[in-house]
Design a protein around this motif. Structure first.
Motif, PDB file in Angstrom:
ATOM      1  N   LEU A 150      60.382  46.177  33.445  1.00 50.01           N
ATOM      2  CA  LEU A 150      59.985  44.727  33.785  1.00 50.01           C
ATOM      3  C   LEU A 150      60.649  43.971  32.443  1.00 50.01           C
ATOM      4  O   LEU A 150      61.288  42.905  32.759  1.00 50.01           O
ATOM      5  CB  LEU A 150      58.737  44.639  33.983  1.00 50.01           C
ATOM      6  N   ARG A 151      60.345  44.517  31.335  1.00 45.69           N
ATOM      7  CA  ARG A 151      60.677  43.738  29.868  1.00 45.69           C
ATOM      8  C   ARG A 151      62.086  43.664  29.972  1.00 45.69           C
ATOM      9  O   ARG A 151      62.723  42.806  29.486  1.00 45.69           O
ATOM     10  CB  ARG A 151      60.175  44.486  28.913  1.00 45.69           C
ATOM     11  N   ARG A 178      44.162  41.923  30.192  1.00 48.29           N
ATOM     12  CA  ARG A 178      44.891  43.193  30.587  1.00 48.29           C
ATOM     13  C   ARG A 178      43.576  44.400  30.731  1.00 48.29           C
ATOM     14  O   ARG A 178      43.569  45.045  31.591  1.00 48.29           O
ATOM     15  CB  ARG A 178      45.802  43.709  29.655  1.00 48.29           C
ATOM     16  N   ARG A 219      48.802  51.339  38.898  1.00 51.63           N
ATOM     17  CA  ARG A 219      48.148  50.430  38.580  1.00 51.63           C
ATOM     18  C   ARG A 219      46.909  50.099  39.399  1.00 51.63           C
ATOM     19  O   ARG A 219      45.724  49.397  39.104  1.00 51.63           O
ATOM     20  CB  ARG A 219      48.461  49.360  37.915  1.00 51.63           C
ATOM     21  N   LEU A 245      51.727  42.304  38.629  1.00 54.50           N
ATOM     22  CA  LEU A 245      52.869  41.872  39.336  1.00 54.50           C
ATOM     23  C   LEU A 245      52.400  42.433  40.821  1.00 54.50           C
ATOM     24  O   LEU A 245      51.879  43.467  40.804  1.00 54.50           O
ATOM     25  CB  LEU A 245      54.115  42.157  38.865  1.00 54.50           C
ATOM     26  N   ALA A 259      53.777  35.865  34.376  1.00 53.00           N
ATOM     27  CA  ALA A 259      52.828  36.783  34.787  1.00 53.00           C
ATOM     28  C   ALA A 259      52.584  37.604  33.649  1.00 53.00           C
ATOM     29  O   ALA A 259      51.311  38.213  33.190  1.00 53.00           O
ATOM     30  CB  ALA A 259      53.146  37.377  36.170  1.00 53.00           C
ATOM     31  N   MET A 260      53.435  38.489  33.329  1.00 53.03           N
ATOM     32  CA  MET A 260      53.499  39.595  32.298  1.00 53.03           C
ATOM     33  C   MET A 260      52.997  38.976  31.003  1.00 53.03           C
ATOM     34  O   MET A 260      51.942  39.557  30.168  1.00 53.03           O
ATOM     35  CB  MET A 260      54.983  39.987  31.938  1.00 53.03           C
ATOM     36  N   GLY A 280      52.429  53.359  33.518  1.00 52.34           N
ATOM     37  CA  GLY A 280      52.455  52.149  33.607  1.00 52.34           C
ATOM     38  C   GLY A 280      52.277  52.035  35.310  1.00 52.34           C
ATOM     39  O   GLY A 280      51.841  50.822  35.628  1.00 52.34           O
ATOM     40  N   CYS A 281      52.455  53.027  35.903  1.00 49.16           N
ATOM     41  CA  CYS A 281      52.208  52.968  37.588  1.00 49.16           C
ATOM     42  C   CYS A 281      51.968  54.261  37.879  1.00 49.16           C
ATOM     43  O   CYS A 281      52.383  55.152  37.557  1.00 49.16           O
ATOM     44  CB  CYS A 281      53.700  52.687  38.095  1.00 49.16           C
ATOM     45  N   ASP A 332      52.420  40.229  24.958  1.00 54.90           N
ATOM     46  CA  ASP A 332      51.217  40.138  25.632  1.00 54.90           C
ATOM     47  C   ASP A 332      50.302  40.811  24.780  1.00 54.90           C
ATOM     48  O   ASP A 332      49.117  41.416  25.274  1.00 54.90           O
ATOM     49  CB  ASP A 332      51.371  40.755  27.035  1.00 54.90           C
ATOM     50  N   ARG A 388      54.221  42.492  20.711  1.00 54.68           N
ATOM     51  CA  ARG A 388      54.457  42.110  22.124  1.00 54.68           C
ATOM     52  C   ARG A 388      53.874  40.726  22.267  1.00 54.68           C
ATOM     53  O   ARG A 388      52.772  40.534  21.772  1.00 54.68           O
ATOM     54  CB  ARG A 388      53.925  43.121  22.922  1.00 54.68           C
ATOM     55  N   THR A 407      56.904  51.225  33.931  1.00 54.73           N
ATOM     56  CA  THR A 407      57.342  50.137  34.567  1.00 54.73           C
ATOM     57  C   THR A 407      57.244  48.768  33.868  1.00 54.73           C
ATOM     58  O   THR A 407      58.222  47.874  34.005  1.00 54.73           O
ATOM     59  CB  THR A 407      56.550  49.913  35.822  1.00 54.73           C
ATOM     60  N   GLY A 464      49.352  38.696  31.011  1.00 52.48           N
ATOM     61  CA  GLY A 464      48.722  39.975  31.252  1.00 52.48           C
ATOM     62  C   GLY A 464      48.309  40.298  32.690  1.00 52.48           C
ATOM     63  O   GLY A 464      47.559  41.092  32.823  1.00 52.48           O
TER      64      GLY A 464
HETATM   65  P1  AMP Z   1      52.576  47.687  30.213  1.00 53.96           P
HETATM   66  O1  AMP Z   1      53.953  47.923  29.386  1.00 53.96           O
HETATM   67  O2  AMP Z   1      52.656  48.984  31.008  1.00 53.96           O
HETATM   68  O3  AMP Z   1      51.564  47.443  29.621  1.00 53.96           O
HETATM   69  O4  AMP Z   1      53.156  46.621  31.267  1.00 53.96           O
HETATM   70  C1  AMP Z   1      53.251  45.082  30.686  1.00 53.96           C
HETATM   71  C2  AMP Z   1      53.097  44.423  31.820  1.00 53.96           C
HETATM   72  O5  AMP Z   1      54.122  44.528  33.001  1.00 53.96           O
HETATM   73  C3  AMP Z   1      51.651  44.210  32.542  1.00 53.96           C
HETATM   74  O6  AMP Z   1      50.689  43.657  32.043  1.00 53.96           O
HETATM   75  C4  AMP Z   1      51.978  43.776  34.055  1.00 53.96           C
HETATM   76  O7  AMP Z   1      52.116  42.315  34.005  1.00 53.96           O
HETATM   77  C5  AMP Z   1      53.352  44.252  34.292  1.00 53.96           C
HETATM   78  N1  AMP Z   1      53.375  45.723  34.983  1.00 53.96           N
HETATM   79  C6  AMP Z   1      53.605  46.960  34.418  1.00 53.96           C
HETATM   80  N2  AMP Z   1      53.508  47.895  35.462  1.00 53.96           N
HETATM   81  C7  AMP Z   1      52.805  47.141  36.455  1.00 53.96           C
HETATM   82  C8  AMP Z   1      52.221  47.976  37.732  1.00 53.96           C
HETATM   83  N3  AMP Z   1      52.303  49.254  37.920  1.00 53.96           N
HETATM   84  N4  AMP Z   1      51.566  46.911  38.502  1.00 53.96           N
HETATM   85  C9  AMP Z   1      51.535  45.623  38.311  1.00 53.96           C
HETATM   86  N5  AMP Z   1      52.023  44.928  37.044  1.00 53.96           N
HETATM   87  C10 AMP Z   1      52.660  45.812  36.096  1.00 53.96           C
END
Ligand code: AMP
Length: 224
Positions: free
Chosen positions: A39-40, A173, A93, A63, A56-57, A90-91, A164, A162, A35, A60
């Protein structure tokens, strides 16, 4: 024929989740559904939905569950994931996301949820030195950089820190992980769907442990 797999991978930031998920997707020949990567990619296009989630990302923050669940539902419905399975990274969460993901799968379809465990101090050290490709998301570190001038070995993209992975965002985070995501370990455990795997040691050693956990589970019958 290589059997596919349906796998959820949990682990705090810096546990090595991204690295392992890429390797697992090659091993089982299934899509790596991240995820964070999705999103990126949306942020990079500069589209209105992408711009909405960018701040928001970068801070940290998590969403909204509805947005994430819709995105994952669409991806799981694609032919590759339907036919052979997926590595979900990543999901979920939050518990709400875990319930929604369970509802997207047929009963008994999930092979396993793997929690990659590392002590927080080690995770923090890894995050501080982590570098990623802006194009394909491949992971590097300050001590294992790409071969040529911070250009990705896989696709030639630019390899950077990155947005974040700053101290403040990392702190936020990890705090959200403890509060909202760590309870999922119990959630999956209580359903008999969890295997804990140590994330310490070389990436190859961790991969072998995860594959063994999956194969053990398949040998004993699937997750309920
Ligand atoms: P990650 O690469 O998995 O660390 O995700 C980077 C950012 O994307 C997170 O810090 C959140 O802002 C957002 N994000 C990714 N996956 C989720 C999720 N399952 N629920 C909510 N926000 C998410």
């Amino acid at each position: 024929m290589v059997p596919g797999v349906r796998l959820v991978v949990l682990g705090k930031q810096g546990a090595g989740k991204g690295t392992q998920c890429v390797r697992l997707s090659h091993h089982y020949v299934v899509p790596h559904i991240s995820t964070g990567d999705m999103l990126r990619a949306a942020v990079k296009t500069g589209s209105a939905p992408g711009l909405k989630v960018r701040d928001a990302m970068e801070n940290g923050e998590l969403l909204g569950d509805d947005l994430i669940v819709e995105m994952v539902a669409e991806r799981l419905a694609e032919p590759d994931a339907k036919a052979r399975g997926f590595i979900l990274d990543g999901c979920p969460r939050t518990t709400h996301q875990a319930e929604a993901v369970a509802g997207l799968l047929l009963p008994g379809a999930l092979d396993l949820t793997v929690d990659i465990e590392v002590p927080t101090a080690q995770a923090l050290r890894r995050l501080a030195s982590r570098r990623v490709c802006t194009d394909c998301g491949s992971n590097y570190s300050v001590s294992t950089p790409p071969k040529v001038n911070w250009s990705c070995d896989v696709c030639g993209g630019e390899v950077i820190q990155r947005q974040d992975d700053t101290e403040d965002a990392i702190g936020r985070r990890l705090e959200l992980y403890e509060r909202q995501t760590a309870p999922l370990i119990k959630w999956y455990e209580s359903r008999g769907q969890l295997a804990k795997v140590s994330g310490l040691g070389s990436p190859d050693a961790v991969l072998r442990r995860i594959i063994r956990a999956v194969e053990d589970r398949r040998g004993r019958g699937k997750a309920r």
